[in-house]
Design a protein around this motif. Structure first.
Motif, PDB file in Angstrom:
ATOM      1  N   TYR A   3       0.814  -1.183   0.053  1.00 13.83           N
ATOM      2  CA  TYR A   3      -0.061   0.075   0.031  1.00 13.83           C
ATOM      3  C   TYR A   3       0.791   1.232   0.044  1.00 13.83           C
ATOM      4  O   TYR A   3       1.783   1.481   0.975  1.00 13.83           O
ATOM      5  N   ASN A   4       0.776   1.913  -1.046  1.00 13.51           N
ATOM      6  CA  ASN A   4       1.448   3.125  -1.220  1.00 13.51           C
ATOM      7  C   ASN A   4       0.661   4.532  -1.623  1.00 13.51           C
ATOM      8  O   ASN A   4      -0.457   4.425  -2.366  1.00 13.51           O
ATOM      9  N   TYR A   5       0.768   5.627  -0.961  1.00 14.03           N
ATOM     10  CA  TYR A   5       0.106   6.742  -1.133  1.00 14.03           C
ATOM     11  C   TYR A   5       0.986   7.944  -1.125  1.00 14.03           C
ATOM     12  O   TYR A   5       1.677   8.265  -0.334  1.00 14.03           O
ATOM     13  N   THR A   6       0.829   8.789  -1.987  1.00  9.79           N
ATOM     14  CA  THR A   6       1.683  10.014  -2.142  1.00  9.79           C
ATOM     15  C   THR A   6       0.583  11.247  -2.426  1.00  9.79           C
ATOM     16  O   THR A   6      -0.213  11.045  -3.119  1.00  9.79           O
ATOM     17  N   ARG A   7       1.154  12.383  -1.933  1.00  7.74           N
ATOM     18  CA  ARG A   7       0.409  13.637  -1.960  1.00  7.74           C
ATOM     19  C   ARG A   7       1.474  14.609  -1.651  1.00  7.74           C
ATOM     20  O   ARG A   7       2.478  14.446  -1.334  1.00  7.74           O
ATOM     21  N   LEU A   8       0.958  15.888  -1.905  1.00  5.49           N
ATOM     22  CA  LEU A   8       1.700  16.926  -1.652  1.00  5.49           C
ATOM     23  C   LEU A   8       2.122  17.083  -0.306  1.00  5.49           C
ATOM     24  O   LEU A   8       0.968  17.012   0.707  1.00  5.49           O
ATOM     25  N   VAL A   9       3.180  17.714   0.289  1.00  6.15           N
ATOM     26  CA  VAL A   9       3.428  18.029   1.424  1.00  6.15           C
ATOM     27  C   VAL A   9       2.653  19.277   2.214  1.00  6.15           C
ATOM     28  O   VAL A   9       2.494  20.075   1.415  1.00  6.15           O
ATOM     29  N   ASN A  10       2.096  19.054   3.413  1.00  6.69           N
ATOM     30  CA  ASN A  10       1.618  20.169   3.931  1.00  6.69           C
ATOM     31  C   ASN A  10       2.373  20.417   5.237  1.00  6.69           C
ATOM     32  O   ASN A  10       3.065  19.765   5.672  1.00  6.69           O
ATOM     33  N   ASP A  11       1.949  21.836   5.756  1.00 10.30           N
ATOM     34  CA  ASP A  11       2.844  22.530   6.768  1.00 10.30           C
ATOM     35  C   ASP A  11       2.705  21.572   7.958  1.00 10.30           C
ATOM     36  O   ASP A  11       3.778  21.784   8.659  1.00 10.30           O
ATOM     37  N   LYS A  12       1.771  20.661   8.292  1.00  9.81           N
ATOM     38  CA  LYS A  12       1.917  20.117   9.617  1.00  9.81           C
ATOM     39  C   LYS A  12       2.568  18.649   9.586  1.00  9.81           C
ATOM     40  O   LYS A  12       2.800  18.161  10.689  1.00  9.81           O
ATOM     41  N   ASP A  13       2.841  18.208   8.407  1.00  7.30           N
ATOM     42  CA  ASP A  13       3.265  16.925   8.288  1.00  7.30           C
ATOM     43  C   ASP A  13       4.781  16.951   8.992  1.00  7.30           C
ATOM     44  O   ASP A  13       4.830  15.711   9.539  1.00  7.30           O
ATOM     45  N   GLU A  14       5.652  17.562   8.846  1.00  6.79           N
ATOM     46  CA  GLU A  14       6.901  17.510   9.598  1.00  6.79           C
ATOM     47  C   GLU A  14       6.877  17.374  10.963  1.00  6.79           C
ATOM     48  O   GLU A  14       7.253  16.133  11.626  1.00  6.79           O
ATOM     49  N   THR A  90       9.847  14.539   0.495  1.00  8.54           N
ATOM     50  CA  THR A  90      10.883  15.372  -0.151  1.00  8.54           C
ATOM     51  C   THR A  90      10.330  16.996   0.101  1.00  8.54           C
ATOM     52  O   THR A  90       9.674  17.041   0.736  1.00  8.54           O
ATOM     53  N   GLN A  91      11.097  17.931  -0.530  1.00  7.56           N
ATOM     54  CA  GLN A  91      10.448  19.320  -0.277  1.00  7.56           C
ATOM     55  C   GLN A  91       9.123  19.213  -0.675  1.00  7.56           C
ATOM     56  O   GLN A  91       8.229  20.299  -0.222  1.00  7.56           O
ATOM     57  N   THR A  92       8.640  18.582  -1.568  1.00 10.39           N
ATOM     58  CA  THR A  92       7.182  18.931  -2.314  1.00 10.39           C
ATOM     59  C   THR A  92       6.162  17.759  -2.103  1.00 10.39           C
ATOM     60  O   THR A  92       5.147  18.133  -1.755  1.00 10.39           O
ATOM     61  N   THR A  93       6.733  16.599  -1.976  1.00  9.58           N
ATOM     62  CA  THR A  93       5.823  15.295  -1.827  1.00  9.58           C
ATOM     63  C   THR A  93       5.932  14.312  -0.382  1.00  9.58           C
ATOM     64  O   THR A  93       7.179  14.504  -0.161  1.00  9.58           O
ATOM     65  N   ILE A  94       5.016  13.686  -0.202  1.00  9.74           N
ATOM     66  CA  ILE A  94       5.253  12.739   0.883  1.00  9.74           C
ATOM     67  C   ILE A  94       4.644  11.600   0.483  1.00  9.74           C
ATOM     68  O   ILE A  94       3.581  11.458  -0.088  1.00  9.74           O
ATOM     69  N   THR A  95       5.295  10.623   0.703  1.00  8.12           N
ATOM     70  CA  THR A  95       4.857   9.117   0.405  1.00  8.12           C
ATOM     71  C   THR A  95       4.810   8.066   1.671  1.00  8.12           C
ATOM     72  O   THR A  95       5.728   8.272   2.349  1.00  8.12           O
ATOM     73  N   PHE A  96       3.647   7.426   1.693  1.00 14.06           N
ATOM     74  CA  PHE A  96       3.338   6.469   2.915  1.00 14.06           C
ATOM     75  C   PHE A  96       3.298   5.279   2.255  1.00 14.06           C
ATOM     76  O   PHE A  96       2.575   5.039   1.280  1.00 14.06           O
ATOM     77  N   SER A  97       4.071   4.349   3.098  1.00 15.31           N
ATOM     78  CA  SER A  97       4.069   2.767   2.601  1.00 15.31           C
ATOM     79  C   SER A  97       3.714   1.763   3.902  1.00 15.31           C
ATOM     80  O   SER A  97       4.118   2.192   4.749  1.00 15.31           O
ATOM     81  N   SER A  98       3.132   0.973   3.417  1.00 17.87           N
ATOM     82  CA  SER A  98       2.736   0.001   4.437  1.00 17.87           C
ATOM     83  C   SER A  98       2.385  -1.498   3.910  1.00 17.87           C
ATOM     84  O   SER A  98       1.623  -1.386   2.626  1.00 17.87           O
ATOM     85  N   ASP A  99       2.219  -2.458   4.612  1.00 16.87           N
ATOM     86  CA  ASP A  99       1.791  -3.809   4.149  1.00 16.87           C
ATOM     87  C   ASP A  99       0.286  -3.747   4.693  1.00 16.87           C
ATOM     88  O   ASP A  99      -0.331  -4.891   4.321  1.00 16.87           O
ATOM     89  N   SER A 101      -3.540  -1.934   4.921  1.00 14.27           N
ATOM     90  CA  SER A 101      -4.337  -1.277   4.291  1.00 14.27           C
ATOM     91  C   SER A 101      -4.753   0.241   5.441  1.00 14.27           C
ATOM     92  O   SER A 101      -5.420  -0.175   6.324  1.00 14.27           O
ATOM     93  N   LEU A 102      -3.927   1.119   5.122  1.00  9.55           N
ATOM     94  CA  LEU A 102      -4.214   2.399   6.440  1.00  9.55           C
ATOM     95  C   LEU A 102      -4.698   3.372   5.663  1.00  9.55           C
ATOM     96  O   LEU A 102      -4.570   3.847   4.634  1.00  9.55           O
ATOM     97  N   ASP A 103      -5.709   4.412   6.364  1.00 11.76           N
ATOM     98  CA  ASP A 103      -6.017   5.725   5.743  1.00 11.76           C
ATOM     99  C   ASP A 103      -4.602   6.567   6.364  1.00 11.76           C
ATOM    100  O   ASP A 103      -4.929   6.959   7.683  1.00 11.76           O
ATOM    101  N   PHE A 104      -3.645   6.821   5.656  1.00 11.84           N
ATOM    102  CA  PHE A 104      -2.662   7.510   6.209  1.00 11.84           C
ATOM    103  C   PHE A 104      -2.802   8.859   6.799  1.00 11.84           C
ATOM    104  O   PHE A 104      -2.407   9.310   7.901  1.00 11.84           O
ATOM    105  N   ASP A 105      -3.629   9.750   6.265  1.00 10.45           N
ATOM    106  CA  ASP A 105      -3.960  11.063   6.962  1.00 10.45           C
ATOM    107  C   ASP A 105      -4.705  10.911   8.321  1.00 10.45           C
ATOM    108  O   ASP A 105      -4.310  11.542   9.442  1.00 10.45           O
ATOM    109  N   THR A 106      -5.713   9.853   8.526  1.00 13.11           N
ATOM    110  CA  THR A 106      -6.048   9.642   9.715  1.00 13.11           C
ATOM    111  C   THR A 106      -5.123   9.074  10.530  1.00 13.11           C
ATOM    112  O   THR A 106      -5.021   9.536  11.682  1.00 13.11           O
ATOM    113  N   TRP A 107      -4.386   8.264  10.144  1.00 13.51           N
ATOM    114  CA  TRP A 107      -3.206   7.739  10.884  1.00 13.51           C
ATOM    115  C   TRP A 107      -2.242   8.864  11.592  1.00 13.51           C
ATOM    116  O   TRP A 107      -2.047   9.090  12.787  1.00 13.51           O
ATOM    117  N   LEU A 108      -2.083   9.860  10.631  1.00 11.57           N
ATOM    118  CA  LEU A 108      -1.203  10.908  10.896  1.00 11.57           C
ATOM    119  C   LEU A 108      -1.746  11.853  12.022  1.00 11.57           C
ATOM    120  O   LEU A 108      -1.265  12.328  13.032  1.00 11.57           O
TER     121      LEU A 108
END
Ligand SMILES: C=C(O[C@@H]1C=C(C(=O)O)C=C[C@H]1O)C(=O)O
Length: 395
Positions: A3-14, A90-99, A101-108
């Protein structure tokens, strides 16, 4: 990982990812020297003390410097793990990976906020006899022509007032420019390094390594800094120390590479505290070799061990205060394609959160032309990276 999910980075991610380093029992962080990419690993599906079994997985970890064991530590005796969740930013994108199935934004969003107290250094236990022991080493190098270089390690043990939070500590790493940033955490221990030195990177059969050895301080202004750099480039003692490393890397990689490009002269690599001689080395590896093979072949280079290797390692075992554990060892990440990137864990500290104890490490390459007082100053500069990190923590 399926499971991989890529989106643009937002301010709170880091900040959230930094807090996740604290909230997971096992976690890791790797940032490149040019600060363009950060990798995180959270939770462990597999843990092991050697990397040999992990070559088809994404994994984080570090091997121990040698076979000596450190009591009451899991991390320092070599620790690798396959993360439940891997994140690459990276400076623009964030990629989540796992075995899973997760909703990565809910997890974060669920990662708890960390509230850190100030931390003070209560006491410092320095190796006050280090310069004397280095003096003895220099005499040995002068009289025993067969031993040419020993990288001699020094420690400072600090008692801290409170537990350290990685989410706060990591902010201070941003002033340690031009270094790789690496954190490995398991239960009550973590190891943190702001190192200028890469052991090896492997991607698509290409290998990047290099020699980092030979050191001088930074100048107070640009002119002084450049003059010091020139002095380092012209220093016979430092060029010799450096050349041992270049030759050793070349010799160790000869049988495993198709082509190796080694520049004739070093350039300068500058960190916040010091400048080094640096020779970048690139090559193509024979397809049967993985990053882990290359790590075991190269480690320890004479930038961290010495020349000849066997004698230098025996000297280190006999005369350093304790076994090194992760200090000066390869650490980083493995990817799923038998590649990855490993740095050398120097400008580093190990923290035990139960005993509130931080052990800071530094070493210096000693040759017969060395002077003990000068090398003592050099190790003090190298220790400054982690001392500064602890100072920044309470600002
Ligand atoms: C061992 C350390 O650094 C190593 C020794 C160096 C030297 O002696 O000039 C320079 C860079 C590193 O290869 C350390 O920082 O602890």
């Amino acid at each position: 990982m399926q499971y991989n999910y890529t989106r643009l980075v937002n301010d709170k991610d880091e900040q959230k990812l930094y807090e996740a380093l604290d909230s997971f029992e096992t976690s890791a962080y790797f940032r490149t020297r040019d600060a363009t990419k950060a990798r995180f690993g959270f939770g462990a599906t597999v843990t092991t003390d050697t990397a040999e079994l992990l070559q088809d997985d994404i994994a984080f970890g570090g091997r121990s410097f040698d076979e000596q064991k450190i009591k009451n530590s899991t991390l320092m005796n070599g620790f690798w793990f396959v993360p439940r969740i891997a994140v690459t930013m990276t400076q623009t994108t964030i990629t989540f990976s796992s075995d899973e199935s997760l909703d990565f934004d809910t997890w974060l969003a669920q990662i708890p906020n960390m509230k850190a107290e100030m931390v003070h250094v209560i006491s410092v236990d320095d190796e006050t006899d280090w310069a004397d022991r280095t003096e003895k080493l220099i005499s040995t190098l002068k009289s025993k022509q067969t031993l040419k270089k020993v990288v001699f390690g020094r420690q400072q043990i600090l008692k801290l007032s409170n537990k350290l939070y990685l989410s706060r500590l990591i902010r201070g790493l941003s002033s340690q420019n031009n270094t790789y940033h690496f954190i490995l955490k398991h239960q009550d221990e973590f190891y943190i390094s702001a190192t200028p030195e890469r052991l090896i990177k492997v991607a698509d059969g290409h290998l990047t390594t290099g020699a980092v050895a030979g050191t001088i301080q930074r100048g107070d202004n640009e002119q002084d800094d450049m003059a010091l750099g020139k002095l380092l480039l012209a220093s016979h003692k430092n060029r010799q120390e450096h050349q041992y490393v270049v030759e050793n890397i070349q010799q160790k990689l000869q049988a495993m590479t198709e082509k190796l490009t080694v520049p004739a002269d070093p350039i300068l690599l500058k960190t916040q505290q010091v400048q080094h001689l640096y020779t970048p080395i690139i090559g193509e590896i024979d397809s049967q070799y993985t990053l882990v093979h290359l790590m075991n072949q190269l480690h320890p280079t004479p930038a961290l061990g010495g020349v000849p290797q066997k004698e230098a390692l025996a000297y280190i075992q006999d005369y350093e205060r304790t076994p090194r554990g992760l200090f000066a060892s390869p650490m980083g990440y493995l990817d799923a394609e038998q590649g990855g990137e490993l740095v050398v864990g120097i400008r580093a500290m190990h923290v035990n959160q139960r005993s509130h104890q931080a052990t800071l490490f530094a070493g210096a390459g000693i040759v017969s032309d060395s002077t003990a007082a000068q090398e003592f100053k050099e190790t003090a500069l190298k220790l400054k990276a982690m001392r500064q990190l602890l100072k920044d923590y309470s600002i």
